[in-house]
Scaffold this motif. Sequence first.
Motif, PDB file in Angstrom:
ATOM      1  N   VAL A 123       2.084   9.664  -5.424  1.00  0.00           N
ATOM      2  CA  VAL A 123       2.591  11.003  -5.123  1.00  0.00           C
ATOM      3  C   VAL A 123       3.801  11.347  -5.984  1.00  0.00           C
ATOM      4  O   VAL A 123       4.151  12.525  -6.126  1.00  0.00           O
ATOM      5  CB  VAL A 123       2.961  11.124  -3.629  1.00  0.00           C
ATOM      6  CG1 VAL A 123       1.749  10.889  -2.763  1.00  0.00           C
ATOM      7  CG2 VAL A 123       4.086  10.166  -3.244  1.00  0.00           C
ATOM      8  N   HIS A 124       4.459  10.323  -6.547  1.00  0.00           N
ATOM      9  CA  HIS A 124       5.625  10.596  -7.391  1.00  0.00           C
ATOM     10  C   HIS A 124       5.229  11.079  -8.780  1.00  0.00           C
ATOM     11  O   HIS A 124       5.956  11.856  -9.401  1.00  0.00           O
ATOM     12  CB  HIS A 124       6.473   9.319  -7.499  1.00  0.00           C
ATOM     13  CG  HIS A 124       7.709   9.485  -8.339  1.00  0.00           C
ATOM     14  ND1 HIS A 124       8.793  10.222  -7.916  1.00  0.00           N
ATOM     15  CD2 HIS A 124       8.028   9.027  -9.578  1.00  0.00           C
ATOM     16  CE1 HIS A 124       9.727  10.198  -8.855  1.00  0.00           C
ATOM     17  NE2 HIS A 124       9.284   9.484  -9.859  1.00  0.00           N
ATOM     18  N   GLN A 125       4.103  10.621  -9.268  1.00  0.00           N
ATOM     19  CA  GLN A 125       3.667  10.992 -10.608  1.00  0.00           C
ATOM     20  C   GLN A 125       3.007  12.359 -10.602  1.00  0.00           C
ATOM     21  O   GLN A 125       2.287  12.721  -9.677  1.00  0.00           O
ATOM     22  CB  GLN A 125       2.686   9.944 -11.157  1.00  0.00           C
ATOM     23  CG  GLN A 125       3.297   8.562 -11.298  1.00  0.00           C
ATOM     24  CD  GLN A 125       4.451   8.530 -12.263  1.00  0.00           C
ATOM     25  OE1 GLN A 125       4.443   9.222 -13.273  1.00  0.00           O
ATOM     26  NE2 GLN A 125       5.464   7.731 -11.962  1.00  0.00           N
ATOM     27  N   LEU A 178       0.825  -1.209   0.000  1.00  0.00           N
ATOM     28  CA  LEU A 178       0.000   0.000   0.000  1.00  0.00           C
ATOM     29  C   LEU A 178       0.861   1.262   0.000  1.00  0.00           C
ATOM     30  O   LEU A 178       0.584   2.223  -0.741  1.00  0.00           O
ATOM     31  CB  LEU A 178      -0.935  -0.013   1.206  1.00  0.00           C
ATOM     32  CG  LEU A 178      -2.039  -1.088   1.201  1.00  0.00           C
ATOM     33  CD1 LEU A 178      -2.848  -1.006   2.483  1.00  0.00           C
ATOM     34  CD2 LEU A 178      -2.948  -0.924  -0.012  1.00  0.00           C
ATOM     35  N   LEU A 179       1.920   1.265   0.810  1.00  0.00           N
ATOM     36  CA  LEU A 179       2.798   2.438   0.836  1.00  0.00           C
ATOM     37  C   LEU A 179       3.544   2.599  -0.481  1.00  0.00           C
ATOM     38  O   LEU A 179       3.793   3.720  -0.931  1.00  0.00           O
ATOM     39  CB  LEU A 179       3.785   2.318   1.993  1.00  0.00           C
ATOM     40  CG  LEU A 179       3.200   2.581   3.380  1.00  0.00           C
ATOM     41  CD1 LEU A 179       4.232   2.330   4.454  1.00  0.00           C
ATOM     42  CD2 LEU A 179       2.669   4.013   3.483  1.00  0.00           C
ATOM     43  N   LEU A 180       3.910   1.487  -1.114  1.00  0.00           N
ATOM     44  CA  LEU A 180       4.576   1.575  -2.417  1.00  0.00           C
ATOM     45  C   LEU A 180       3.640   2.171  -3.466  1.00  0.00           C
ATOM     46  O   LEU A 180       4.062   3.005  -4.293  1.00  0.00           O
ATOM     47  CB  LEU A 180       5.046   0.185  -2.852  1.00  0.00           C
ATOM     48  CG  LEU A 180       5.783   0.104  -4.188  1.00  0.00           C
ATOM     49  CD1 LEU A 180       7.041   0.958  -4.166  1.00  0.00           C
ATOM     50  CD2 LEU A 180       6.127  -1.344  -4.523  1.00  0.00           C
ATOM     51  N   LEU A 181       2.386   1.779  -3.448  1.00  0.00           N
ATOM     52  CA  LEU A 181       1.410   2.379  -4.368  1.00  0.00           C
ATOM     53  C   LEU A 181       1.224   3.865  -4.084  1.00  0.00           C
ATOM     54  O   LEU A 181       1.105   4.677  -5.010  1.00  0.00           O
ATOM     55  CB  LEU A 181       0.078   1.643  -4.253  1.00  0.00           C
ATOM     56  CG  LEU A 181       0.041   0.199  -4.751  1.00  0.00           C
ATOM     57  CD1 LEU A 181      -1.370  -0.359  -4.651  1.00  0.00           C
ATOM     58  CD2 LEU A 181       0.527   0.094  -6.191  1.00  0.00           C
ATOM     59  N   MET A 182       1.217   4.245  -2.798  1.00  0.00           N
ATOM     60  CA  MET A 182       1.098   5.659  -2.468  1.00  0.00           C
ATOM     61  C   MET A 182       2.324   6.444  -2.925  1.00  0.00           C
ATOM     62  O   MET A 182       2.216   7.587  -3.383  1.00  0.00           O
ATOM     63  CB  MET A 182       0.901   5.812  -0.958  1.00  0.00           C
ATOM     64  CG  MET A 182      -0.413   5.279  -0.447  1.00  0.00           C
ATOM     65  SD  MET A 182      -0.609   5.448   1.345  1.00  0.00           S
ATOM     66  CE  MET A 182      -0.655   7.218   1.495  1.00  0.00           C
TER      67      MET A 182
END
Length: 734
Positions: free
Chosen positions: A146-148, A138-142
Amino acid sequence: MKSYFQTGNNAIFFIITAGVMLASFVLIAVFTGFQHETKKFKTMVVTIVLVLLFQFIVIDPIRFIVLSIDAATWPKKQIVNYRSDMSKEKYSHLDYLRTRLKSLKSQLMITIEHRNEKLNEKYSHIMKDLKLYGTYFLLLLMVVVVHQDPLLYYNTNAVRTLLSHNTSSTLGLKEIRYMDQVYDFVELTLIKGFNTSQTLDTAWLQIPQMKRLGVIRLRQLRHIDNIGAYDPQWDCSNSMPEWSTPFTRLHYEDKYWRIYEPWTPLRHTPSLDDGLLLRFNHYGHDMDYPELAGYMALLSTGPHNSLKVLGFLKGYSWLDHRNTSAVFIDFTMFNADANIFTVCTLLVENTNFGMQLTRASVQSTKLLESLDQMSHLKIIVMLLYLIIVIQFCRSLAVKLWYNRSAIRKAWNKVDVVIFVLNIMLLALIVLREREVAKLLQLLKESTTRDYLDFQRPTRLYLLINIIMGFLVCITTLRLWKVLQFASVFSVFTKTLYMAWPAVASTALIIIIFLMGLGMAVAIINGNNSEYFQKLLKCIIACLCFAFGFSSEVHPRDMFHGGKALGIVLYLVLVFIIAVVLMNVFAALIFSYFENAEQDRKETAGRSRINFLQFLRLEYAHTLALCGCRYFRRKYRARGRTVRENIAWAMYRQELVRSKSSSIVLEKKPSDEELRFQYRRRIEMLLGLSAILTVQVELIERLMLGDKNGNLPSSSDSEDSDLPEMYRKSKTSKV
């Protein structure tokens, strides 16, 4: 709290002290200060978190190592004898009964199905992995979210459109039809388009917010009279102006304007950065072109000097129709409002048939990401991701440290790959920041003739996105292993394991048909269709068409070799591959699904619980504290006695059972199931009996006994069933 605070006065003292300290901090923060600007506040928060992480990751292990060495080298001579504390709280018989009652209630929940210790241990490991990998996923998806930045797409699309097509004052790249038009494009679009007021201002006419960084680089690749070869040899010899030979080096070459630079090839000093980041090829329409080759000519910042350079190149025939294979136009723009770097690489290919093929490659990146430019959400997400990565690495290190043979398992190898990808991601981020810092320092000290190559940080930015994509894919794969407790995932995994030889054979047949059909279509229709121009592109187009993506490939693209042959090719692609083989592939997997599901139903026993039942029992106390007790159905008398309510409920159940049996024929339970149900009822009745017995005794002692629950001596109750620590000590008086 009783174990920490022996008396009520200590608890009250602690509550008052904590309340005073908390109120003091709040009053200081509100009235005295802590009113910092956003940049300073973000810096303080990140610094505090990094210091704490450094304390936990580096300092604490070093401290424990030193203490362990000290304890092992100089052991204590005297062993401390621990004695029981006589001041501990004394437990009465009422405490024993209350503890016993809680224990019996918990035992009542543990039925026969919950006594499979091997299954419980498996579910316990799954729960730990689900917490770790689920949180990490979940944190990796977040982090990806936020990176894009959606502005990058619009910026890329707008810049590519403005450079490719004509406007009222500029020439489009797609309008270049012959080699001499390259000079016109550079003059109208890149020189006058960025210097509208004839000053040193490099703002773009089309988008005034964008400003060009450095100068424009013109680079051409020249072949050695073998333009028809598939793998041409690129020229790397020194020449005089107008490409005359032999080359002569003059003594004033380095003291005046570098008029010989456009006729000398690029010289790159061997370095690790260039070898890893710039050793790639640009893919053109006709062939591939290397990045670290060719002849370079630099324009100037001002329009007057740039036109002088462009006129010099044109007058001395820097571009010719004989040996020039491709011309690259490289420059970088920066939009301070959107914090976007735009790296443009424009390609003009000189083909064998005399026409020019063009391509505009635009990369939009965000290379400056300081704390004041990052949102609070992004900072929080990045810090949480850093913490969960540390937890993941700790879990992996502990697992491999105590069981080194665990590295042989496939899923532990996947964990190692995730760890390596995170290390690579961190290294790429640090390397990108270093490259950007070097370029910004060069920009600060640059002159009107310096070219700022942003290809390296841009390539690092793309590599970071690729690594993050691989992380998402492999984490999803690792999460699949954790989700094996669900029957759907278990059946699907078992089906793939059972069906992999047949599925692999069918897939190989489909690939052979696609490759054969792709070769045939490319040979027959490759000269007349864009999608069948190259073999690999043709195979991919056939594969997309077979899977239903038919918006680009049309039947008329296959009829250039004749209608009869086109019909045959189209029937093979549509009927044999898209219909027959794909349906065989799906039907094969479906049949294995049925077999696996039937085996699961036959082997499933009554004594097996699912994962949700395990969680309900494992976290029963937590669920009770969270308020689940309020959602339970309460008993309502509805004006009847308990006996009447029980009779009414049994009547309703019998009525529903009779109606359902008349419609659906129920399967009678087997003898094993009947014995299992009988045993479960007996255990439940015995558990309820023990609970009622303890409750009756507890009520008796509360009503008839003293404050410690001791009954009068005339009571018939005995303490023979009590443990030794709960029995009342009887001493005789002398």
